[in-house]
Design a protein around this motif. Structure first.
Motif, PDB file in Angstrom:
ATOM      1  N   ARG B   9      53.610  69.371  38.808  1.00 38.96           N
ATOM      2  CA  ARG B   9      54.782  68.540  38.480  1.00 38.96           C
ATOM      3  C   ARG B   9      55.362  67.907  39.746  1.00 38.96           C
ATOM      4  NH1 ARG B   9      58.309  72.372  34.614  1.00 38.96           N
ATOM      5  NH2 ARG B   9      59.874  70.716  34.856  1.00 38.96           N
ATOM      6  N   LEU B  10      55.268  68.649  40.836  1.00 39.24           N
ATOM      7  CA  LEU B  10      55.797  68.134  42.110  1.00 39.24           C
ATOM      8  C   LEU B  10      54.974  66.942  42.606  1.00 39.24           C
ATOM      9  CD1 LEU B  10      58.179  68.975  43.847  1.00 39.24           C
ATOM     10  CD2 LEU B  10      56.673  70.451  45.174  1.00 39.24           C
ATOM     11  N   THR B  11      53.678  66.987  42.353  1.00 40.64           N
ATOM     12  CA  THR B  11      52.805  65.869  42.751  1.00 40.64           C
ATOM     13  C   THR B  11      53.270  64.588  42.064  1.00 40.64           C
ATOM     14  OG1 THR B  11      50.956  67.389  42.988  1.00 40.64           O
ATOM     15  CG2 THR B  11      50.415  65.050  42.805  1.00 40.64           C
ATOM     16  N   LYS B  12      53.606  64.710  40.793  1.00 43.76           N
ATOM     17  CA  LYS B  12      54.087  63.552  40.031  1.00 43.76           C
ATOM     18  C   LYS B  12      55.394  63.018  40.644  1.00 43.76           C
ATOM     19  CE  LYS B  12      56.252  63.560  36.097  1.00 43.76           C
ATOM     20  NZ  LYS B  12      56.920  63.941  34.959  1.00 43.76           N
ATOM     21  N   ARG B  15      54.655  61.221  43.922  1.00 45.47           N
ATOM     22  CA  ARG B  15      54.004  59.914  43.715  1.00 45.47           C
ATOM     23  C   ARG B  15      55.016  58.863  43.278  1.00 45.47           C
ATOM     24  NH1 ARG B  15      48.422  61.871  40.668  1.00 45.47           N
ATOM     25  NH2 ARG B  15      47.414  62.637  42.558  1.00 45.47           N
ATOM     26  N   GLU B  16      55.927  59.258  42.413  1.00 47.02           N
ATOM     27  CA  GLU B  16      56.932  58.301  41.931  1.00 47.02           C
ATOM     28  C   GLU B  16      57.952  57.989  43.027  1.00 47.02           C
ATOM     29  OE1 GLU B  16      58.530  59.953  38.359  1.00 47.02           O
ATOM     30  OE2 GLU B  16      56.696  59.579  37.227  1.00 47.02           O
ATOM     31  N   HIS B  42      64.419  61.129  51.540  1.00 44.87           N
ATOM     32  CA  HIS B  42      64.444  62.579  51.343  1.00 44.87           C
ATOM     33  C   HIS B  42      65.447  62.957  50.254  1.00 44.87           C
ATOM     34  CE1 HIS B  42      63.393  66.601  52.499  1.00 44.87           C
ATOM     35  NE2 HIS B  42      64.640  66.932  52.737  1.00 44.87           N
ATOM     36  N   ILE B  43      66.577  62.255  50.259  1.00 43.80           N
ATOM     37  CA  ILE B  43      67.602  62.551  49.241  1.00 43.80           C
ATOM     38  C   ILE B  43      67.104  62.116  47.860  1.00 43.80           C
ATOM     39  CG2 ILE B  43      69.984  62.064  48.499  1.00 43.80           C
ATOM     40  CD1 ILE B  43      69.851  63.760  51.017  1.00 43.80           C
ATOM     41  N   ASN B  44      66.373  60.987  47.825  1.00 38.83           N
ATOM     42  CA  ASN B  44      65.795  60.560  46.537  1.00 38.83           C
ATOM     43  C   ASN B  44      64.823  61.614  46.023  1.00 38.83           C
ATOM     44  OD1 ASN B  44      67.204  58.190  46.812  1.00 38.83           O
ATOM     45  ND2 ASN B  44      65.488  57.071  47.731  1.00 38.83           N
ATOM     46  N   LEU B  45      64.080  62.200  46.943  1.00 38.40           N
ATOM     47  CA  LEU B  45      63.136  63.263  46.571  1.00 38.40           C
ATOM     48  C   LEU B  45      63.899  64.482  46.030  1.00 38.40           C
ATOM     49  CD1 LEU B  45      60.161  64.331  46.648  1.00 38.40           C
ATOM     50  CD2 LEU B  45      60.690  65.243  48.907  1.00 38.40           C
ATOM     51  N   GLU B  52      63.665  66.926  37.726  1.00 42.43           N
ATOM     52  CA  GLU B  52      62.402  67.385  37.142  1.00 42.43           C
ATOM     53  C   GLU B  52      62.456  68.868  36.756  1.00 42.43           C
ATOM     54  OE1 GLU B  52      59.654  65.753  36.327  1.00 42.43           O
ATOM     55  OE2 GLU B  52      58.513  67.574  35.814  1.00 42.43           O
ATOM     56  N   PHE B  53      63.073  69.678  37.635  1.00 45.03           N
ATOM     57  CA  PHE B  53      63.029  71.132  37.404  1.00 45.03           C
ATOM     58  C   PHE B  53      64.358  71.702  36.882  1.00 45.03           C
ATOM     59  CE2 PHE B  53      59.659  70.232  40.428  1.00 45.03           C
ATOM     60  CZ  PHE B  53      58.597  70.941  39.893  1.00 45.03           C
TER      61      PHE B  53
END
Lengths: 463, 83
Positions: B9-12, B15-16, B42-45, B52-53
């Protein structure tokens, strides 16, 4: 005692020899002693202030390591930061009234102290147990006048090497090379540019618009030559005592946008503010979208500005960069997407225009950075725009020993500041035939023959 | 949640966030390995990971992460365990 005087290097030679002669277990104590002696020569009346703040923060670190509850940890965080930040603000304000009231290095060692408190707050095991080791970090002489601002973990991780003893000749040679390179950059390039910039700044109304424009365009490269030169000297001296410091510059004039520029210019300050101001603030505002981003960026850059001193000009300098950065951050993705499918030639042109426009934005902000007052900055902008009449003195009216060196110093400073593109390729076939000692000798000879009378002060020493 | 499931899920998310459809992540991956991974993105991540989680990250959490492996462990600790 300045890094550009003979007496300093005589003193340094004695200190380095003693450092390697004494038993390894005393090396860190020795660094502390010579750092305090050095501080006594540059700002004797404020040594006690620095040591008191060091002691308070060390005790705060011990408290944070032992604290059990979140409340006591938060109280200790405040108790550690408050006296340091309070002193910084009070003395910076005093410094805006009189330079005599500003303890040299307070902007740098305060940031070291604050980063230690915050790091230990975040991770209590980062606290150090020895006050001698801690004080040697805070007072570390080479980084005292103008940084770079080293992080506590980076410094303390290198003390193991000190305790093991031995002599790392490669690091010493590396250090001496950095010192020589820094002196050449500062004294042969920076000081000559300073002669020209200083002359025009004294009475800009007397000069023609092209001269004022050239002088304004020189602001950034003069500052680079002065500050990067100083940083290299500081890093080199640190290496002589076995300590590697953080880089401050990474080819800033090769930056194709303002975000990239700030990742390459005064890096130890900007990464400090990113970690301890921008990131916590951005985390708090992350659900506010673009408004949160803008608020975090502008606040960070206003702090970059006023960190230099409590003057309106520095505030405008910080605000301008906050605005430039916000606009760049909010539009960069869109611009990247627009250019993604375009031919290579278009993207290359974009990169080239980006480098030029970034330099011009930096130059515009530097007008505020250098101006003695808001009025003087506005007058300079009006003069450049042709709104007010310019004077009659052209470049040919300026003394040849000031104007002629510009033809060499400007391209060299810009080339070095852009990361010396292509240097390895063209130097490789030549460099193999020239021994290092000859290069060092040539550098020393150039220093002894070609330095100017006027230069010796480091611009960032006043902050 | 198993580390493999988190990684998938983190890969997705990566990528986005970084607009790189072919990006592969591993435990040793750091910001310097990914083009465009700076303090702003980094904040967007962080936001994307939180969404996601369904977790909340703090500044201290973020500071303690040195690579993607640390992020995976952090998510593993924070994601509510099924009863």
């Amino acid at each position: 005692m300045s890094f550009t005087t003979i007496i300093f290097y005589c003193w340094l030679a004695v200190a380095v020899v003693l450092f390697y002669l004494i038993p390894a277990k005393f090396r860190v104590s020795f660094i502390l002693v010579i750092s305090c002696v050095f501080y006594l020569t540059i700002s004797p009346r404020y040594l006690v202030l620095m040591l008191v703040l060091t002691f308070i923060v060390f005790q705060t670190g011990r408290g944070l390591r032992q604290a059990q509850s979140e409340t006591s940890r938060t109280l200790l965080l405040i108790a550690g930061i408050f006296p340091v930040l309070g002193s910084l603000i009070v003395f910076k304000f005093g410094g805006s009234l009189s330079q005599w009231l500003l303890p040299i290095g307070i902007s740098y060692y305060s940031f070291k102290l604050i980063s230690y408190v915050v790091e230990v707050y975040w991770e209590p095991s980062n606290a150090v147990g020895s006050i001698v080791e801690f004080a040697s970090y805070v007072t570390f002489g080479p980084q005292m006048i103008s940084g770079p601002i080293q992080r506590p973990c980076d410094y303390f991780s290198q003390l193991k090497r000190q305790r093991e003893g031995g002599t790392d000749y490669a690091r010493i040679e590396d250090g001496m090379r950095l010192i020589l390179g820094g002196l050449l950059l500062k004294m042969l390039i920076g000081d000559r540019l300073a002669d020209f910039v200083g002359l025009v700044d004294k009475n800009p109304a007397a000069y023609t618009r092209p001269v004022v424009l050239l002088s304004t365009l020189c602001y950034a490269i003069q500052l680079y030559a002065d500050f990067a030169g100083y940083t290299n000297i500081a890093l080199g001296i640190g290496k002589l005592f076995g300590i590697d410091g953080p880089a401050n510059f990474n080819a800033p004039f090769a930056a194709a946008n303002i975000q990239n520029f700030w990742r390459r210019w005064h890096m130890s300050l900007t990464t400090w503010l990113t970690d301890y101001v921008f990131m916590p603030m951005r985390m708090s505002t992350r659900t506010l979208g673009a408004a949160g981003l803008a608020a975090s960026i502008v606040t960070t850059f206003v702090l970059v500005g006023v960190w230099h001193g409590f003057y309106w000009t520095f505030l405008v300098f910080g605000l301008l960069h906050g605005i430039f950065m916000t606009v760049s951050a909010l539009t960069l993705h869109m611009r990247d997407r627009f250019f993604k499918g375009t031919p290579e030639s278009v993207r290359r042109t974009r990169a080239a225009l980006g480098i030029v426009s970034t330099y011009l934005l930096v130059t515009f902000s530097q007008i505020w950075f250098w101006a003695p007052s808001v009025g003087a900055a506005i007058f300079r902008i009006k003069q450049l725009a042709g709104v007010v009449p310019s004077g009659l003195l052209s470049l040919t009216d300026i003394k040849a020993d000031i104007s002629l060196p510009l033809f060499a110093c400007i391209p060299i400073a810009f080339y070095l500041g852009a990361g010396s593109p292509g240097f390895r390729r063209w130097w490789a076939p030549v460099g193999g035939f020239i021994p290092n000692w000859a290069l060092y000798g040539a550098g020393m000879l150039a220093l002894s023959l070609m330095t100017t009378e006027s230069g010796s002060k480091f611009i960032y020493g006043q902050f | 949640m198993a580390q493999n499931a988190i990684k998938e899920r983190l890969t997705k998310v990566f990528r986005e966030t970084f607009s790189q459809p072919a990006l592969e992540i591993n435990e040793g991956l750091t910001a310097s390995d990914v083009a465009g991974w700076d303090s702003l993105s980094h904040i967007n991540l962080v936001l994307a990971v939180e969404n996601e989680f369904g977790i909340s990250l703090t500044t201290r959490d973020i500071r303690s992460m040195k690579n993607v492996g640390d992020l995976i462990q952090l998510i593993e600790r924070k994601v509510p365990q099924p009863v």
